[in-house]
Design a protein around this motif. Structure first.
Motif, PDB file in Angstrom:
ATOM      1  N   MET A 156       0.833  -1.196   0.000  1.00 39.75           N
ATOM      2  CA  MET A 156       0.000   0.000   0.000  1.00 39.75           C
ATOM      3  C   MET A 156       0.872   1.252   0.000  1.00 39.75           C
ATOM      4  SD  MET A 156      -2.373  -1.588   2.871  1.00 39.75           S
ATOM      5  CE  MET A 156      -2.974  -0.028   3.564  1.00 39.75           C
ATOM      6  N   ASP A 210       1.005   5.613   0.642  1.00 39.22           N
ATOM      7  CA  ASP A 210       0.639   6.411   1.818  1.00 39.22           C
ATOM      8  C   ASP A 210      -0.837   6.796   1.859  1.00 39.22           C
ATOM      9  OD1 ASP A 210       2.975   6.263   3.126  1.00 39.22           O
ATOM     10  OD2 ASP A 210       3.742   8.228   2.543  1.00 39.22           O
ATOM     11  N   SER A 211      -1.522   6.679   0.699  1.00 39.08           N
ATOM     12  CA  SER A 211      -2.977   6.930   0.704  1.00 39.08           C
ATOM     13  C   SER A 211      -3.768   5.659   0.909  1.00 39.08           C
ATOM     14  CB  SER A 211      -3.404   7.566  -0.624  1.00 39.08           C
ATOM     15  OG  SER A 211      -2.631   8.694  -0.910  1.00 39.08           O
ATOM     16  N   GLY A 212      -3.068   4.553   1.164  1.00 37.25           N
ATOM     17  CA  GLY A 212      -3.780   3.304   1.369  1.00 37.25           C
ATOM     18  C   GLY A 212      -4.150   2.599   0.070  1.00 37.25           C
ATOM     19  N   VAL A 213      -3.634   3.079  -1.058  1.00 40.78           N
ATOM     20  CA  VAL A 213      -3.952   2.460  -2.349  1.00 40.78           C
ATOM     21  C   VAL A 213      -3.076   1.228  -2.553  1.00 40.78           C
ATOM     22  CG1 VAL A 213      -4.024   2.780  -4.857  1.00 40.78           C
ATOM     23  CG2 VAL A 213      -4.689   4.657  -3.337  1.00 40.78           C
ATOM     24  N   VAL A 214      -3.714   0.106  -2.869  1.00 44.38           N
ATOM     25  CA  VAL A 214      -2.976  -1.161  -2.967  1.00 44.38           C
ATOM     26  C   VAL A 214      -2.325  -1.313  -4.333  1.00 44.38           C
ATOM     27  CG1 VAL A 214      -4.505  -2.325  -1.328  1.00 44.38           C
ATOM     28  CG2 VAL A 214      -4.982  -2.473  -3.786  1.00 44.38           C
ATOM     29  N   GLY A 262      -8.216   0.791   6.680  1.00 49.28           N
ATOM     30  CA  GLY A 262      -8.662   0.583   5.307  1.00 49.28           C
ATOM     31  C   GLY A 262      -7.541   0.502   4.301  1.00 49.28           C
ATOM     32  N   ALA A 263      -7.836  -0.145   3.191  1.00 46.63           N
ATOM     33  CA  ALA A 263      -6.978  -0.146   2.006  1.00 46.63           C
ATOM     34  C   ALA A 263      -7.910  -0.086   0.814  1.00 46.63           C
ATOM     35  CB  ALA A 263      -6.121  -1.403   1.964  1.00 46.63           C
ATOM     36  N   PHE A 309      -6.981   5.410   7.871  1.00 45.64           N
ATOM     37  CA  PHE A 309      -5.888   5.106   6.939  1.00 45.64           C
ATOM     38  C   PHE A 309      -4.555   5.590   7.501  1.00 45.64           C
ATOM     39  CE2 PHE A 309      -9.609   4.762   4.385  1.00 45.64           C
ATOM     40  CZ  PHE A 309      -9.312   3.848   3.385  1.00 45.64           C
ATOM     41  N   MET A 355     -10.053  -3.705   7.734  1.00 42.94           N
ATOM     42  CA  MET A 355      -9.337  -4.559   8.685  1.00 42.94           C
ATOM     43  C   MET A 355      -9.657  -4.151  10.124  1.00 42.94           C
ATOM     44  SD  MET A 355      -5.702  -4.532   6.679  1.00 42.94           S
ATOM     45  CE  MET A 355      -6.140  -2.980   5.849  1.00 42.94           C
TER      46      MET A 355
END
Lengths: 251, 251, 251, 251
Positions: A60, A62-66, B137-138, B155, B187
Motif C-alpha cells: 500500500m 501512503d494513501s492506502g492504495v494497494v 482501510g486499504a 488510513f 481490517m
C-alpha cells in the motif's frame, strides 16, 4: 488464471537492447542497483508482470492504495547506443517451478524485444562486511571474459562455490542453453546481513564502465557511507562492551 | 478433477451487486463479521465452491452427516439499493497457487454477476487486546479515500507494514490489475490471539455505516462483552497469582 | 506421465457393488481391516493404480523383485448379495492435491462400476489404548443413521472434532457433493501409537454385521490378544520401575 | 516452458543398448561409478536434459562460464556387444512429481532407443564405514536373480527395508509396470556419510563382471585407498584425543 500475466503499457521498438535484471537476493544488492539505474536514467515503464509464482500479497502507498506484487520492466531509448531494458521486482519466484517459469518468460520476452545481451545482478555473500567489495563475474561465453575483466569484473577460480542459485544464474543458464542468448552475471560482494548499498554501488559502477552509462552515483556513495558509519559504530559498541557481560548467563 | 468446482444452487439476476468477502484469517474477524451479516440478513445460498486448494477434509453435523469443506456465496436482493453478495468459507487457499486461483475464480464470478464494488474483510493484529479497535482501510482507487473515511475507516500511513497477505489483499490487487474492479479492504484491529467478536463487531458497524444496512449488532455486542469479561478475568488472575507459583516447577 | 495410471487386470461386470476403502491412516486400522477382508474372502485383483501422488518408491519381495508403490482394487462376486470391491494401498496421496485427485479418481471408477454404496475405514485416535474400542460413524445422508446404529456403529455428538481428514473423509465428501454417491465412514477407536489389530478387529466385525459377510475373525482375535499382552507387559514394567529412576537426571 | 527439455546432440542408431543410470544419492556411489564408466570408456554425449524439476541453479567452470544444471545421457557403440547408454546428472528430481516425471521421461527415451535392459546404481547406507562393501541387488523379474548372483550381487532377504526410494528404484518400478522393461538396481554398501569411492568401486566391478566391460579400475582403487587412509587417521585421532578436550568449552 494464467500463471504469469503481463500488462503491457507501451508499444515500443528498441535498438538492439541490453537487458539488466535486478531482483531481490543476497544483500538485495542487485535490486538496489537496478532500481538506482531506473531512477537515475528516468526510465519508463514498459510492462508489469503478475504471477502466482509471487506471494499472494499487496503493498500500500501512503494513501492506502494497494498495488499487487509484481515484476516491472522499464526501458529507455539511448541515443547513439544500444537501448536499455531493466527488470526489477518485489520478489523472485518463490518455488523452483516459479523460478524456472518466470526466468523462461523473461527470456521469451527478451527474445521478442531483440535483446542481444543480458546482465543479471546479484550479491555474493562473504560472511563479513567487505571493506572494498569486488564485482565477481560469470559468463555464458568465454569470449566475454576479457571485456568484462577490462571493466573491472573479477573471475576468481572456484568462486562462487556451488554456482549461482536463483534468477541471476537461471536467466543466464536458460538463456544460453535454450535461447542462444549471451549474458553475464555481476555479483557485488556483500556481507549479506542487510540491504547493502555498498555492494549495489560497485555493481552500478561496473555497469557504468561496461555500458558507458552516464549515471551519477553520488547518492549511493552517500548511502554507503551512512551504512559504514552505522556498522563501525556497532563494532565499537561491541568492543567497548564490558567483558563480564559475556558471562552474564552464569551470573 | 477440476481444481475449483462450483455447485450453483440458484439462477439469480442481481442489481449492481456489492460483494463482501470474509474468509478465515487474523482473529477470524472477517469470517465472523461476514457470517453475522449472512445470518442477520437471512441471505440465501447462491453457490458452494469446492476445491483441491482447500484441505482434504469433511466436517460433521450433530447427526454425523458429513459436509465437504467449501466456500459459500450468499446473496440478498435489497429493495431500493444495490443487491448484496457475501462470500464465506471454512478456509483460505492453503498454497500460494491456491490463493491466486481461488481469488481469480471469485473475481471471474463477481464480474459475471456484474459486481461493481468489493469489500474484503480482515483482521489487523496489534499484538495485544485493543480497548477500542479501529477499522483500518486499504483501497484500489484514491477516489474511495474520502467516502471510507467519512464512514469511520482509518488510513494510518505505513500501516499495515508489509501490506496485506492472503485473499483480503489479493482479491483487491487482482481485481484492480486484471478485472478493473473497485474494492476496499476493511481490517478490524484485534489481538489476533483468538477468534475475536470485538474486532468483527467494528467491521459489521463499518459495513452498516457504509452500505446503510439494517443489521442489529446486539448479538455481537453481547459476545464482545463476554470475551471482555473472560480476558479481564484472565488478567486479574495473572496479577493475583502468588509469586511462588512461578517457582512451582522446582517444588 | 499421466498423474494417475490404472492397470486393469480383469474385465468384470458387478452386481450393484459396494466399495470398501481401507488405506493407511491412524493406527493403520482401516488398512489392516480392509486387507483382512481381501484375504479372508479370497478376493481377486481388479486393477492396480500407480500415481505420482504416491511416494517415488519400490518395495521388494524376498527374491529381491521390486513392486512399485500402488493402490489396488480387489473384487468378489457375491452369490445372492451385492458384489464387493475393496480398495487397499501402500500410501494415501502425499499432498493435498494428491488427496483430492486420487479420491476423485476412485469415485469416477466407482461410478463406472455402478457402485451404490461406499464404506471408508479409518482410525479414531483417543490418545490411550482403548479397552473396548467402539466404531464411530459418519454418513453422507441422515437416512443411514438408523441402519448403522442398528449395526453397532456409534455417533457421538461433536466427535470427531475437526471432522475427518484424508481419504476416508474426502471420498465421502466428494462422493456426496459431486457424484451423488452414498457412503459411510467407519472409524475404529485406537491409541494411534502403533499398527493396531484391535481397532481393525472391531471394523471387520462392523462390516460383517452391516454386510452380512461370512468372515472368520479368529486371526484378528489372536493378533489383538498378542498386542494386549505386549501392552499389558509394558504397563507392568512401567509400574515396577523403581521410583528413583525418575530422578536419574538429577542423580 | 516444457517441464523437461532435451537438447539432443547426435542422431545415433544403437544396437540393443543397455542403459546404466547413476544419479546423485546415498554416498554418491551411483553417480561416481557412472561418471567413472563414462570417463574410462570415453563415451560421447547423446543429449542434455534440463528441467524445472531440478534446482534453479548454474555451475561455473574455471573461466567463469556457466552451465545450467542438467542430466546428461552418454552413449558408446560397443563392437560385438550390446551398445551402452549411461545417464548421469547433477541432481535427482527435487520433488515427488519431479521424480516420477523425470524417470518416466528417461524410460520413454530408453524405449525409443530400443533399450533392452536397465541397470540403476545406488548406495545402501549401513551407518558405518564398510570394510568390504557388498553390492546388493533388486530386480524386475525373478529370472534375473541367478545371472546377477553369478556376477557377485547379493540379495539379502528383507534388505533394504523400506524398499528403494528415488530414481534408482522408480526407474525399475515404472519400467516394469508401464514400459515392460527389464532392469536391476545395484546398490553399493557405504557409510553414506561422504562421497564414497569405495562403494562406487564395487559397483564398477559388478558392471565390469556383468557386462564384460574393459574398464581399468586402478583410479578408483587409488581414491578408495586415500579415503581409507583419511578415515583411519580420523579414527586414530579420535582415540588419541586427550579426554580433557571434551571439557574445552568450559576451559
Amino acid at each position: 488464471m494464467e500463471k504469469i500475466i503481463i500488462n503491457q503499457h507501451k508499444k515500443i521498438k528498441l535498438n538492439d537492447p541490453i537487458l539488466i535484471e535486478g531482483l531481490p537476493g543476497i544483500g538485495n544488492v542487485g535490486k538496489i542497483a537496478a532500481e538506482y539505474v531506473v531512477e537515475k536514467l528516468k526510465m519508463e515503464k514498459y510492462a508489469d508482470i503478475f504471477s502466482e509464482y509471487l506471494p499472494p500479497q499487496v503493498f500500500m502507498d501512503d494513501s492506502g492504495v494497494v498495488r499487487l506484487v509484481s515484476m516491472t520492466l522499464y526501458y529507455k531509448k539511448m541515443p547513439k547506443a544500444k537501448d536499455l531494458l531493466v527488470l526489477v521486482g518485489d520478489f523472485q519466484g518463490t518455488t523452483q517451478e516459479g523460478q524456472y517459469e518466470l526466468s523462461y518468460f523473461i527470456l521469451e520476452l527478451a527474445k521478442k524485444l531483440n535483446v542481444s545481451m543480458i546482465y543479471t545482478l546479484g550479491g555474493y555473500s562473504i560472511g563479513k562486511i567487505p571493506e572494498n567489495p569486488r564485482v565477481l563475474g560469470a559468463i555464458t561465453n568465454e569470449s566475454m571474459l576479457k571485456p568484462l575483466m577490462a571493466g573491472g569484473v573479477v573471475f576468481p577460480k572456484g568462486e562462487p562455490g556451488g554456482g549461482i542459485v536463483g534468477s541471476a544464474g537461471l536467466i543466464l543458464g536458460l538463456g544460453k542453453e535454450l535461447f542462444d542468448l549471451k549474458g553475464a552475471c555481476l555479483m557485488g560482494e556483500t556481507s549479506g546481513y542487510f540491504a547493502d548499498p555498498k555492494g549495489a554501488r560497485v555493481l552500478v559502477k561496473a555497469l557504468v564502465n561496461l555500458l558507458k552509462l552516464k549515471i551519477d552515483i553520488t547518492d549511493l556513495d552517500e548511502r554507503s557511507k551512512q551504512i559504514e558509519q552505522i556498522t563501525e559504530k556497532m563494532e565499537q559498541d561491541l568492543q567497548n562492551k564490558p567483558q563480564k557481560d559475556d558471562l552474564g548467563y552464569f551470573g
